[in-house]
Design a protein around this motif. Structure first.
Motif, mmCIF file in Angstrom:
data_model
loop_
_atom_site.group_PDB
_atom_site.id
_atom_site.type_symbol
_atom_site.label_atom_id
_atom_site.label_comp_id
_atom_site.label_asym_id
_atom_site.label_seq_id
_atom_site.Cartn_x
_atom_site.Cartn_y
_atom_site.Cartn_z
ATOM 1 N N GLY A 83 0.806 -1.208 0.000
ATOM 2 C CA GLY A 83 0.000 0.000 0.000
ATOM 3 C C GLY A 83 0.841 1.261 0.000
ATOM 4 N N PRO A 84 0.254 2.387 -0.426
ATOM 5 C CA PRO A 84 1.014 3.652 -0.564
ATOM 6 C C PRO A 84 1.566 4.205 0.741
ATOM 7 N N ARG B 186 5.340 13.570 0.280
ATOM 8 C CA ARG B 186 3.973 14.013 -0.014
ATOM 9 C C ARG B 186 3.649 13.987 -1.508
ATOM 10 N N ALA B 187 4.623 14.342 -2.329
ATOM 11 C CA ALA B 187 4.335 14.468 -3.764
ATOM 12 C C ALA B 187 4.733 13.236 -4.564
ATOM 13 N N VAL B 188 5.665 12.433 -4.052
ATOM 14 C CA VAL B 188 6.128 11.252 -4.799
ATOM 15 C C VAL B 188 5.630 9.966 -4.139
ATOM 16 N N PHE B 189 5.847 9.821 -2.832
ATOM 17 C CA PHE B 189 5.319 8.648 -2.136
ATOM 18 C C PHE B 189 3.796 8.700 -2.040
ATOM 19 N N GLY B 190 3.243 9.928 -1.965
ATOM 20 C CA GLY B 190 1.794 10.077 -1.869
ATOM 21 C C GLY B 190 1.249 9.915 -0.474
ATOM 22 N N GLU C 136 -4.805 13.214 5.533
ATOM 23 C CA GLU C 136 -4.631 12.547 6.811
ATOM 24 C C GLU C 136 -3.172 12.617 7.265
ATOM 25 N N PRO C 137 -2.917 12.991 8.527
ATOM 26 C CA PRO C 137 -1.537 13.004 9.031
ATOM 27 C C PRO C 137 -0.884 11.635 8.880
ATOM 28 N N GLY C 138 0.423 11.651 8.693
ATOM 29 C CA GLY C 138 1.165 10.412 8.541
ATOM 30 C C GLY C 138 1.688 9.892 9.861
ATOM 31 N N PHE D 31 4.602 -1.263 7.888
ATOM 32 C CA PHE D 31 5.511 -0.211 7.407
ATOM 33 C C PHE D 31 6.791 -0.896 6.956
ATOM 34 N N LYS D 32 7.169 -0.708 5.674
ATOM 35 C CA LYS D 32 8.197 -1.562 5.099
ATOM 36 C C LYS D 32 9.403 -0.831 4.518
#
Length: 965
Positions: free
Chosen positions: A352-353, A377-381, A637-639, A654-655
Motif C-alpha cells: 500500500g502507498p 507528499r508528492a512522490v510517495f503520496g 490525513e496526518p502520517g 511499514f516496510k
C-alpha cells in the motif's frame, strides 16, 4: 584574503562600537561624525586612517598597553593612546606628526628587540600584525643588540651567546590538539587574556610575573593549555597578533589565501564562519565578526572540529545489498538509485502507498529538508515524514504554538544583552550552546541575575566571576510542579502584569488559569515534597523573576524530553505572559535548539501533520497551495511519527524508509525496539556521511555531503536564516539536495532544480513566513529572521511586539501528572542524560576529530553517597540497568548530581546509552522521556554481553565487498 563583497565590512576598527549622540571631530584635516564614546582610533578608521596598534582590537575593550597608537590632540599635553581616548566635540587630532612617528618607531624597536627575526619561516608570515606594524611605522633597524661574546636578555633563544641556558626562555606548548603556544613570540599585549575574560568568560589565562619577566600562563606552573581550564574556543588564537598562539593547521598547511563565509553545522546557535582555504584545502575556520548570532565568537566544535568532512571513514560511493547480513556492494549512482526506486515502488505496490516514509535531517539545509518532505507528499503520496525534532523539541512546537501561535523562540540572541533576570531551565548552555553561554555570562558579569532550574549543578550555577542567584535542583520529572509553584507565588502575591494581560492576552482564560494555579496544592510548600526544592528558594526565585526587571527564559531538552514536555513549555509561556515578559528586548521565551537546523526542519514541514509553515494537512486551503505548486493531490490525513513507523514496522505494515542525515538507532530511545523496527523493514535507505548505526540495518547507502560542500540555508534557534555556501565541491559528486532530486526522479517525478535558490523560491511562494526570503536579500542583509514578508520585509528579530501571532495570548491549565516511570527497590535511581562541550549529538562528526582528547567515552556521573553504598570508585566499570535494558560504562564520582540521580551522555555507540531509556513519551507529541529513567547501578567487569553482541553485529553489517566481487 578574498571575501564576499556583499557582506558587511569586517575590518578591525580597534575598539568596540558605541551608541550615543553624534560627535564631530577632525582627524588629519578630515571631519568625521561618530557616536559619543567612540575612541579616537575607531573614529580614524571610519576615515580609512589606520592608526598602528598591537594591544587593540574591536572585539575587546581598550587596554592602552602597547603605546603604539599614540596621537597628538590640539590643546592637550602629551601623546595619549588613541584606543583609550574618547572623542569630544570639535577635537582636532594628528595621527602622523614627526613626534608621534618617532615615539611609535621607538616602541616598535623595543618590541622587535625581544622577538625572533625568523619572519620568512614563521607560520604567521603574511598574517602577523607585529610584522605589519613594523612596516607601518617604518622600522628598518634595531639598535638593541648584544655585544660580541656577551648576551642581552630575551625570551626567544634557548641559550645565550655564552652557551648557558636562558632562564627566560620557555619551550613551546603543543599539548592542545588544535593550536600551539610559543612563548618566545609573545609580546605580552594581553589580548589573549582579555579575550578569554571578555569574550569567552572562562578566565583560563593570566599574565604571570612582572615587568620583563611577564608571560602568558594557562593556569598554574604545572598546567599546560590542555590540562588548564581552557575550553579551546579559539578566542585567544584569534586575538593573538603574532604566531604565539597559532592554529596547527596553519603551521602545517600555510597561510590561507581565500575565504568563503558560511554557517556552522553543529548546534542551534548558528555561528557564522569564514572558511579559509588554499585552493580546495581547508586550512581553518575563523568566526565571522559580522555574524549576528555569534558576533565573532566560536566554540571548540565550530572553530576546530571540521576535520570529519575529510575523514577516512567517509563513504563516497553508493552501496547496495539485498539483505542486511550481506556485505555492501559499491555501485554507480544510477544503479543505487534505480535499486532504491524499484524497492520502494515495489513495497507500495505490495503493502500500500502508506507503507513507506521519510525522516528528514536537522543537520541538512532548509532546501534539502523541504525536498525530503516533498518526496514523501508528492512522490510517495503520503504524509509519513518526521524529523529528529520528534525526539527533542516537538513539545516546543506544540506548547508555543498553543499559547503564542507560533512554534519558535521570541527573541534574537542580542536580546540577552538587555536582560535583567534570566531563567535557564533544563539546559546546559556552556556545553550545548557555548557561544550563547558566553554572551549570557558577559551579561551576568555586568549585573544581571540568574536562576538555574536543573537537577544537575551545571557550570552556570557557579564558575569564574558568575554565580546563580538561585539553583533549583529539582527531581527529574517534576518540571511542571516547579513552574506551577513559581506561577502560584506570582499570582497569589500580586506580582502579575495586569495591564499586559488585559491588552494582549485572553482575560477570561487568564482568570480561569489564575483560579486553578492559586489553589494551595500548587504552592511551593505543597510541591516541595514532589520537587525536592525548598519552598523558600522557590518563592525567592519567583519574586526575582517577577520583580527584577526584564525577565528572559531559556530552556532546552531538560524541559521537552519528558512525558509532560508540552505541559512544561505551556507553563513557561504562562510564566512569561503573567509578568509581561514578551515582545521587547531583554525578555521572551527562547528554546535552545540542539542541532544546527532543528528550527528549519520544523519550519519546512517535516512533521507528519504539518505542511511547511506549520499548517495542518487537514486544512484544505493550505493543501491547495501545494497541490497547485506540485501538481499532485496531497493526503489530508496526518502520517506516521517516528515511533509509529517503528511500531508499524514491527507489526508488518511499514516496510520502507528513506532516512537522511539521522541516526535513529543511536539517538532514539529503547534501542532494542528501534533495532527490531529497522530489521523488520524490507528497504532502509540511509543517506549520510558515514556508515552510522542505523546503516547496520540498511539496504541502500547514499553518500552524503558535508556542510562545506553545499549551498543552502540553515535556520537557527532565534529563527535566523543564514546562508550556507559551497566551500569545496562535494567529495561524493552531489550535494544532498541533488541526491534527493535524483531519487525522486528515479521514482517517476520530474524535478528540475538547478540550484538551491530555486528551492528557496518555491518555499517563499508557498510559505507565508518565508514570503520575501531570497538569496539576494540574504546576501544584502547577511541573515534574516522569519517572519519575512510584506509586513516584515527585513525580518523580525523580536516576535509578538504588538500582539501575539494567534491574536490573544492563551493561558492553558498545566496540571502536574507524575510520569509512569517510577523508581522502586529494583531501580532506585533516576537517570537523566545530556551533552558535553567537546562532543555533539551521537558523535558521528566530533568522534572523528581530535575532540576525543577531551571525551573519549561516555561516563556515568554518580553522587559520592550512591557510589559508596554500591562499592563503586571513580573510574570503575559499572552496569547501568533499567526495565528496558542495560549497558556498562565507567563511573565518575561527583557532587554535580544530587543523591538518587545519575547522569550520562550519549555520544558513543560503544555505550549505546539509549538501550536503557524507555518508550514513555510526551503526551502531545511522542517526544521521548530521555530525562527520567529508573535505573540501578552496580559494579561491572566491563561491557555487557549485549554490548559485545551489538558490536559484533555492527562489524558484520559494515563489511564492504572488494571491488572484484
Amino acid at each position: 584574503m578574498t571575501s564576499l563583497s556583499t557582506i558587511h565590512d569586517d575590518r578591525d576598527f580597534g575598539t568596540p562600537e558605541r551608541q550615543g549622540a553624534p560627535i564631530t571631530v577632525t582627524i588629519d584635516g578630515f571631519d568625521v561624525t561618530v557616536p559619543d564614546g567612540t575612541s579616537v582610533m575607531r573614529a580614524a578608521s571610519h576615515l580609512d586612517i589606520d592608526i598602528p596598534k598591537l594591544c587593540a582590537t574591536d572585539s575587546l575593550e581598550a587596554f592602552g598597553s602597547c603605546r603604539l597608537c599614540v596621537v597628538e590632540i590640539e590643546g592637550r599635553k602629551g601623546t595619549p593612546s588613541s584606543c583609550t581616548t574618547p572623542v569630544a566635540q570639535g577635537m582636532v587630532i594628528k595621527t602622523q606628526s614627526e613626534h608621534v612617528r618617532k615615539i611609535r618607531k621607538g616602541v616598535m624597536e623595543l618590541y622587535i628587540s625581544d622577538h625572533p627575526l625568523d619572519c620568512l619561516t614563521c607560520s604567521a608570515n603574511g598574517d602577523c600584525e607585529l610584522q605589519d606594524m613594523a612596516g607601518a611605522v617604518g622600522l628598518r633597524d634595531v639598535r638593541y643588540k648584544a655585544p660580541d661574546q656577551s648576551t642581552i636578555a630575551n625570551h626567544f633563544t634557548a641559550r645565550n651567546n655564552t652557551g648557558e641556558a636562558n632562564r627566560l626562555w620557555t619551550a613551546k606548548d603543543d599539548s592542545n590538539p588544535y593550536f600551539s603556544y610559543d612563548p618566545s613570540k609573545c609580546i605580552v599585549c594581553s589580548r589573549c587574556v582579555r579575550a578569554c575574560e571578555e569574550v569567552q568568560g572562562t578566565f583560563a589565562l593570566t599574565i604571570e610575573g612582572r615587568g620583563f619577566d611577564s608571560r602568558v600562563s594557562a593556569g598554574t606552573a604545572l598546567d599546560s593549555f590542555l590540562s588548564s581550564d581552557c575550553v579551546s574556543c579559539g578566542a585567544c588564537v584569534q586575538a593573538c597578533p603574532t604566531a604565539t598562539l597559532q592554529e596547527k593547521s596553519v603551521i602545517e598547511l600555510g597561510t590561507p589565501q581565500r575565504s568563503v563565509i558560511t554557517t556552522c553545522a553543529y548546534c542551534g546557535v548558528g555561528c557564522s564562519f569564514k572558511a579559509e582555504l588554499n585552493g580546495d584545502q581547508m586550512v581553518r575556520m575563523v568566526p565571522y565578526k559580522n555574524g549576528k548570532a555569534n558576533r565573532g565568537h566560536s566554540c571548540v566544535k565550530g572553530r576546530f572540529a571540521y576535520g570529519y568532512a575529510q575523514h577516512k571513514d567517509r563513504i563516497l560511493k553508493p552501496m547496495i545489498r539485498d539483505h542486511i547480513d550481506e556485505p555492501w556492494r559499491e555501485v554507480s549512482w544510477d544503479e543505487a538509485l534505480g535499486f532504491a526506486a524499484r524497492k520502494m515502488r515495489g513495497l507500495q505496490k505490495t503493502y500500500g502507498p502508506k507503507s513507506i516514509g521519510v525522516i528528514t535531517s536537522s543537520r541538512c539545509t532548509n532546501e534539502e529538508t523541504f525536498l525530503v518532505q516533498k518526496l514523501a507528499r508528492a512522490v510517495f503520496g503520503n504524509n509519513n515524514t518526521d524529523t529528529c525534532a520528534r525526539v527533542c523539541h516537538s513539545p516546543t512546537g506544540y506548547g508555543l504554538g498553543q499559547t503564542f501561535g507560533t512554534s519558535a523562540g521570541t527573541q534574537d540572541f542580542d536580546s540577552v544583552e538587555q536582560t535583567d533576570v534570566a531563567i535557564v531551565i533544563g539546559a546546559n548552555p556552556t556545553d550545548g550552546h557555548p557561544v550563547f553561554a558566553s554572551r549570557l555570562k558577559k551579561r551576568l558579569r555586568a549585573g544581571a541575575k540568574l536562576i538555574v532550574i536543573d537537577p544537575r549543578r551545571i557550570d552556570l550555577v557557579k564558575s569564574a566571576h558568575i554565580k546563580a542567584s538561585h539553583h533549583l535542583a529539582l527531581r527529574p520529572g517534576t518540571n511542571v510542579a516547579l513552574v506551577s509553584a513559581m506561577t502560584h507565588v506570582i499570582i497569589t502575591e500580586g506580582m502579575v502584569n495586569e495591564a499586559f494581560i488585559r491588552a494582549k492576552c485572553d482575560w477570561d482564560e487568564y482568570c480561569q488559569y489564575a483560579d486553578f494555579i492559586s489553589d494551595a496544592r500548587h504552592s511551593p510548600e505543597q510541591t516541595e515534597a514532589l520537587t525536592g526544592v525548598p519552598a523558600k528558594e522557590v518563592r525567592l526565585a519567583a519574586r526575582l523573576y517577577a520583580t527584577g526587571g526584564k525577565g528572559s527564559i531559556y530552556y532546552g531538552l531538560g524541559v521537552t524530553e519528558h512525558s509532560q514536555g508540552s505541559t512544561t513549555v505551556m507553563g513557561i509561556a504562562n510564566l512569561a505572559m503573567l509578568t509581561g515578559n514578551i515582545g521587547s528586548d531583554g525578555v521572551g521565551v527562547n528554546p535552545l535548539r540542539g542541532q544546527n537546523n532543528v528550527q528549519g526542519a520544523c519550519d519546512m514541514g517535516s512533521f507528519p501533520h504539518e505542511l511547511p509553515g506549520y499548517r495542518h494537512v487537514k486544512g484544505k486551503e493550505a493543501r491547495q497551495i501545494f497541490e497547485d505548486a506540485w501538481g499532485v493531490d496531497i493526503d489530508p490525513e496526518p502520517g506516521l511519527r517516528i515511533p509509529n513507523m517503528l511500531d508499524a514496522a514491527v507489526d508488518g505494515s511499514f516496510k520502507g524508509l528513506y532516512c537522511q542525515g539521522e541516526d535513529i538507532l543511536q539517538s532514539d530511545p529503547d534501542t532494542k525496539h528501534v533495532a527490531a523496527g529497522l530489521a523488520a523493514m524490507e528497504c532502509v535507505i540511509v543517506h549520510d556521511l558515514f556508515l552510522n548505526e542505523t546503516a547496520n540495518y540498511a539496504h541502500v547507502f547514499l553518500p552524503g555531503s558535508s556542510f562545506l560542500e553545499k549551498d543552502g540555508t540553515f535556520t537557527n534557534a532565534e529563527r535566523r536564516i543564514n546562508r550556507v555556501r559551497e566551500v569545496m565541491k562535494p567529495l561524493n559528486g552531489y550535494a544532498d539536495w541533488q541526491v534527493t532530486q535524483l531519487l525522486a526522479n528515479a521514482m517517476g517525478a520530474q524535478w528540475s532544480y538547478k540550484h538551491p535558490s530555486e528551492i528557496m523560491a518555491e518555499i517563499a511562494a508557498t510559505t507565508p513566513s518565508f514570503a520575501n526570503v531570497t538569496y539576494d536579500l540574504l546576501e544584502e542583509m547577511g541573515s534574516i529572521q522569519w517572519p519575512c514578508n510584506d509586513a516584515y520585509p527585513e525580518g523580525s528579530p523580536i516576535m509578538h511586539v504588538d500582539g501575539f501571532v494567534r491574536g490573544k495570548g492563551r493561558f492553558i491549565v498545566t496540571e502536574y501528572v507524575a510520569t509512569d516511570e517510577k523508581t522502586g527497590p529494583r531501580f532506585p535511581l533516576l537517570l537523566t542524560t545530556g551533552r558535553i562541550l567537546s562532543q555533539y549529538n551521537v558523535g558521528a562528526q566530533t568522534r572523528r576529530t581530535q575532540n576525543v582528547v577531551w571525551h573519549e567515552e561516555d561516563r556515568l556521573e554518580i553522587h559520592p553517597h550512591d557510589a559508596e553504598v554500591r562499592g563503586v570508585k571513580d573510574g570503575d566499570w559499572v552496569k547501568l540497568a533499567s526495565r528496558s535494558g542495560g549497558t556498562s560504562l565507567r563511573a565518575t564520582i561527583t557532587d554535580r548530581v544530587s543523591p538518587g540521580v545519575v547522569y550520562t551522555t550519549f555520544h558513543h555507540p560503544d555505550t549505546q546509552a539509549n538501550v536503557v531509556t524507555t518508550d514513555f513519551s510526551d503526551w502531545a507529541t511522542n517526544c521521548p522521556e530521555y530525562k527520567v529513567t529508573a535505573v540501578q547501578v552496580s559494579p561491572s567487569n566491563g561491557p555487557t554481553e549485549w554490548q559485545d553482541d551489538y558490536a559484533a553485529q555492527a562489524t558484520r553489517a559494515r563489511r564492504i565487498a572488494p571491488a572484484a566481487e
